[in-house]
Motif scaffolding. Structure first.
Motif, PDB file in Angstrom:
ATOM      1  N   CYS A  26       0.904  -1.161   0.000  1.00  0.00           N
ATOM      2  CA  CYS A  26       0.000   0.000   0.000  1.00  0.00           C
ATOM      3  C   CYS A  26       0.933   1.198   0.000  1.00  0.00           C
ATOM      4  N   ALA A  67       1.288   4.317  -1.737  1.00  0.00           N
ATOM      5  CA  ALA A  67       1.158   5.750  -2.038  1.00  0.00           C
ATOM      6  C   ALA A  67       1.019   6.582  -0.761  1.00  0.00           C
ATOM      7  N   GLY A 104       4.306   7.157  -1.290  1.00  0.00           N
ATOM      8  CA  GLY A 104       5.597   6.622  -1.717  1.00  0.00           C
ATOM      9  C   GLY A 104       6.779   6.978  -0.824  1.00  0.00           C
ATOM     10  N   GLY A 105       6.512   7.534   0.351  1.00  0.00           N
ATOM     11  CA  GLY A 105       7.618   7.875   1.261  1.00  0.00           C
ATOM     12  C   GLY A 105       8.473   6.653   1.571  1.00  0.00           C
ATOM     13  N   LYS A 106       7.792   5.543   1.852  1.00  0.00           N
ATOM     14  CA  LYS A 106       8.541   4.341   2.248  1.00  0.00           C
ATOM     15  C   LYS A 106       9.076   3.604   1.018  1.00  0.00           C
ATOM     16  N   ASP A 127      -0.634   0.291  -5.214  1.00  0.00           N
ATOM     17  CA  ASP A 127      -1.675   0.990  -4.443  1.00  0.00           C
ATOM     18  C   ASP A 127      -2.911   1.028  -5.318  1.00  0.00           C
ATOM     19  N   ARG A 146      -3.334   9.028  -5.881  1.00  0.00           N
ATOM     20  CA  ARG A 146      -2.216   9.000  -4.933  1.00  0.00           C
ATOM     21  C   ARG A 146      -0.964   8.395  -5.580  1.00  0.00           C
ATOM     22  N   ASP A 173      -6.092  -3.355  -6.582  1.00  0.00           N
ATOM     23  CA  ASP A 173      -6.550  -3.693  -5.238  1.00  0.00           C
ATOM     24  C   ASP A 173      -5.657  -4.838  -4.743  1.00  0.00           C
ATOM     25  N   ALA A 174      -4.954  -4.603  -3.652  1.00  0.00           N
ATOM     26  CA  ALA A 174      -4.009  -5.608  -3.149  1.00  0.00           C
ATOM     27  C   ALA A 174      -4.700  -6.941  -2.879  1.00  0.00           C
ATOM     28  N   ASP A 233       2.002  -1.326   4.693  1.00  0.00           N
ATOM     29  CA  ASP A 233       1.695  -0.096   5.446  1.00  0.00           C
ATOM     30  C   ASP A 233       0.194   0.107   5.262  1.00  0.00           C
TER      31      ASP A 233
HETATM   32  C1  LIG Z   1      -1.033   4.496   5.102  1.00  0.00           C
HETATM   33  S1  LIG Z   1      -1.275   4.780   3.417  1.00  0.00           S
HETATM   34  C2  LIG Z   1       0.269   4.296   2.749  1.00  0.00           C
HETATM   35  C3  LIG Z   1       1.403   5.290   2.925  1.00  0.00           C
HETATM   36  C4  LIG Z   1       2.635   4.901   2.143  1.00  0.00           C
HETATM   37  N1  LIG Z   1       3.096   3.566   2.454  1.00  0.00           N
HETATM   38  C5  LIG Z   1       3.793   5.870   2.351  1.00  0.00           C
HETATM   39  O1  LIG Z   1       4.676   5.604   3.157  1.00  0.00           O
HETATM   40  O2  LIG Z   1       3.820   6.904   1.683  1.00  0.00           O
HETATM   41  C6  LIG Z   1      -2.330   3.458   2.966  1.00  0.00           C
HETATM   42  C7  LIG Z   1      -2.543   3.287   1.481  1.00  0.00           C
HETATM   43  O3  LIG Z   1      -3.291   2.096   1.288  1.00  0.00           O
HETATM   44  C8  LIG Z   1      -3.997   2.224   0.071  1.00  0.00           C
HETATM   45  N2  LIG Z   1      -5.004   1.162   0.022  1.00  0.00           N
HETATM   46  C9  LIG Z   1      -6.132   1.034   0.752  1.00  0.00           C
HETATM   47  N3  LIG Z   1      -6.773  -0.097   0.452  1.00  0.00           N
HETATM   48  C10 LIG Z   1      -6.039  -0.725  -0.492  1.00  0.00           C
HETATM   49  C11 LIG Z   1      -6.194  -1.937  -1.226  1.00  0.00           C
HETATM   50  N4  LIG Z   1      -7.227  -2.759  -1.025  1.00  0.00           N
HETATM   51  N5  LIG Z   1      -5.249  -2.250  -2.132  1.00  0.00           N
HETATM   52  C12 LIG Z   1      -4.194  -1.441  -2.359  1.00  0.00           C
HETATM   53  N6  LIG Z   1      -4.011  -0.268  -1.701  1.00  0.00           N
HETATM   54  C13 LIG Z   1      -4.913   0.078  -0.776  1.00  0.00           C
HETATM   55  C14 LIG Z   1      -4.512   3.648   0.126  1.00  0.00           C
HETATM   56  O4  LIG Z   1      -4.822   4.118  -1.170  1.00  0.00           O
HETATM   57  C15 LIG Z   1      -3.334   4.381   0.768  1.00  0.00           C
HETATM   58  O5  LIG Z   1      -2.542   4.981  -0.213  1.00  0.00           O
END
Ligand SMILES: C[S@@+](CC[C@H](N)C(=O)[O-])C[C@H]1O[C@@H](n2cnc3c(N)ncnc32)[C@H](O)[C@@H]1O
Length: 437
Positions: free
Chosen positions: A261, A263, A265-267, A283, A288, A309-310, A328
């Motif tokens: 997950c 976006a 993209g910091g990590k 993501d 995002r 979708d993951a 994340d």
């Molecule tokens: C906490 S944020 C991630 C922050 C990111 N890892 C960073 O460090 O920049 C959670 C992310 O999960 C994504 N997300 C939520 N449900 C998802 C799914 N079913 N499949 C893929 N991505 C999903 C959201 O779009 C969101 O960008």
């Protein structure tokens, strides 16, 4: 529109109109469930460049103290304002914020807030706003003391925090009213000491982080464009707690890694800068994901980026299992309320259970994609146990091929499973490291 034209089209608005725009945003968040990140970009287009920081300070401040100020308005108003008139209550909140918490001269704050009634064509409210604000100004110290006794979080969240963190609840409440620090992550090739000196030369003071070797915490936020090496992606704005993800997930050169997950993209950037890996960055949010592309481009790095979708692995997984997975997960973001104070108004208690179920679904879908012996780092920016240790407890109970790995000492609070950081000089985060047997 080119950037320059867009800039030229910014219109300077009167101080009273500026208050109207702030009140409209507060009203949209409080009564229509809109988020600041959705609203602010459009509003910024309506105001002058040099009015932006005042505008944002008023918006964030009014939302940050919304619960206290809302309770104060309820005590001051003879009868509650309803329907279309809630905008007047929102304007009152903006006025109260200025008087009680900002450095704006009090009489200017009152005059411009009263004038804002005319701009809104609600002249009838001028007397009301004037009377309440002057009343509060006369008893400013006593009012400040009084509102300290009001909860500044929704009731359900106060209850959860009390239950989950009885010993830490006071600190959590206090932190949730503050502004989060601005922190930096330096790429491994940069020395933190030399960079600190460089910043000092530019008049930017900062301190070393607490537990991440490449972290710096700025004493005051600054414009990223003033930061040396930011353009090249060697310096990123990233909270120290978030930096732990790149440190805790064991990866080495040649590994095939999934950032599930990812976006904005910091990590993603951090993982790519840690080792020479092939990274799949996924993501489901296309908008995002644009930020991930920008971040990768800035740093000159590449990843296999997928919008999907993951949980629907059949739509994107090519069958090659991963050595390591960073999950994340989407969460309540209760650990980053200081950065997104609108969470206090937008999040509902029922969201926590829905998020818990979504997290469970994502972990369950991704676990089979991990090689035996591989690692999954589960992270959230939540401070609620339902999303963290309870989630991991359930997962470990149902998946006997998963084992909890011990995390290094030196940060956070050891919980029943793995580690929790509560907001402080860093954000609130939870980390659990699992290994597939
Ligand atoms: C906490 S944020 C991630 C922050 C990111 N890892 C960073 O460090 O920049 C959670 C992310 O999960 C994504 N997300 C939520 N449900 C998802 C799914 N079913 N499949 C893929 N991505 C999903 C959201 O779009 C969101 O960008």
């Amino acid at each position: 529109m080119s950037v320059e034209n867009e800039y030229n089209s910014y219109i300077k608005v009167s101080p009273a109109k500026l208050r109207v725009l702030v009140a409209k945003i507060v009203n949209q968040v409080a009564y229509h469930g809109d988020s600041l990140s959705n609203l602010i970009p459009d509003y910024l287009k309506q105001i002058g460049e040099d009015q932006r920081s005042l505008f944002q300070a008023l918006v964030y401040g009014s939302i940050r103290h919304y619960f206290q100020l809302h309770q104060l308005t309820q005590k001051k108003l003879k009868k509650p304002l309803r329907g279309k008139e809630t905008i007047v209550e929102s304007l009152l909140i903006v006025g109260l914020y200025q008087i009680l918490f900002s450095r704006i001269k009090e009489h200017a704050a009152i005059n411009e807030t009263v004038n804002a009634c005319e701009v809104m064509k609600k002249d009838w409210a001028k007397g009301l706003i004037n009377a309440v604000l002057r009343d509060v100004l006369r008893e400013k110290e006593a009012t400040l003391e009084q509102i300290q006794t009001f909860d500044n979080l929704p009731k359900w969240l106060v209850k959860r925090i009390k239950k989950d963190w009885p010993k830490h609840k006071q600190e959590i409440y206090e932190q949730s009213d503050k502004q989060a620090p601005m922190s930096l992550r330096l790429e491994k090739s940069l020395s933190t000491q030399e960079y600190l000196e460089k910043l000092e030369g530019l008049g930017i003071s900062a301190q070393l982080g607490e537990f991440c070797g490449q972290a710096l915490i700025l004493d005051k936020p600054c414009d990223v464009l003033d930061l040396p090496y930011f353009d090249e992606g060697k310096v990123s704005v990233q909270d120290e707690a978030a930096q732990l993800a790149g440190q805790l997930l064991p990866i080495k050169d040649g590994d095939h890694v999934l950032d599930a997950c990812c976006a904005p993209g910091g990590k993603t950037l951090h993982l790519l800068q840690q080792a020479n890996i092939t990274l799949t960055a996924l993501d489901q949010d296309e908008k995002r994901m644009q930020r991930v592309y920008e971040n990768l481009e800035r740093a000159g790095l590449t990843a296999n980026c997928i919008v999907a979708d993951a949980t629907n692995t059949a739509s994107w997984f090519d069958g090659k299992q991963f050595d390591a997975i960073l999950l994340d997960a989407p969460c309540s973001a209760t650990g980053v309320i200081r950065r997104h104070p609108d969470i206090k108004l937008l999040r509902r208690e029922s969201d926590i259970d829905s998020l818990g179920k979504l997290q469970e679904k994502i972990i369950k879908a991704l676990w089979p994609l991990l090689k035996p012996g591989g690692f999954m780092l589960y992270a959230t920016c939540s401070i609620l146990k339902r999303e963290n240790e309870q989630q991991m407890n359930d997962f470990l109970y149902h998946n006997k091929d998963a084992k909890e790995c011990e995390l290094p000492d030196g940060f956070g609070i050891t919980t029943k499973i793995c580690r929790q950081l509560l907001p402080n000089r860093h954000d609130g985060f939870y980390y659990a490291l699992l290994q597939k047997k």
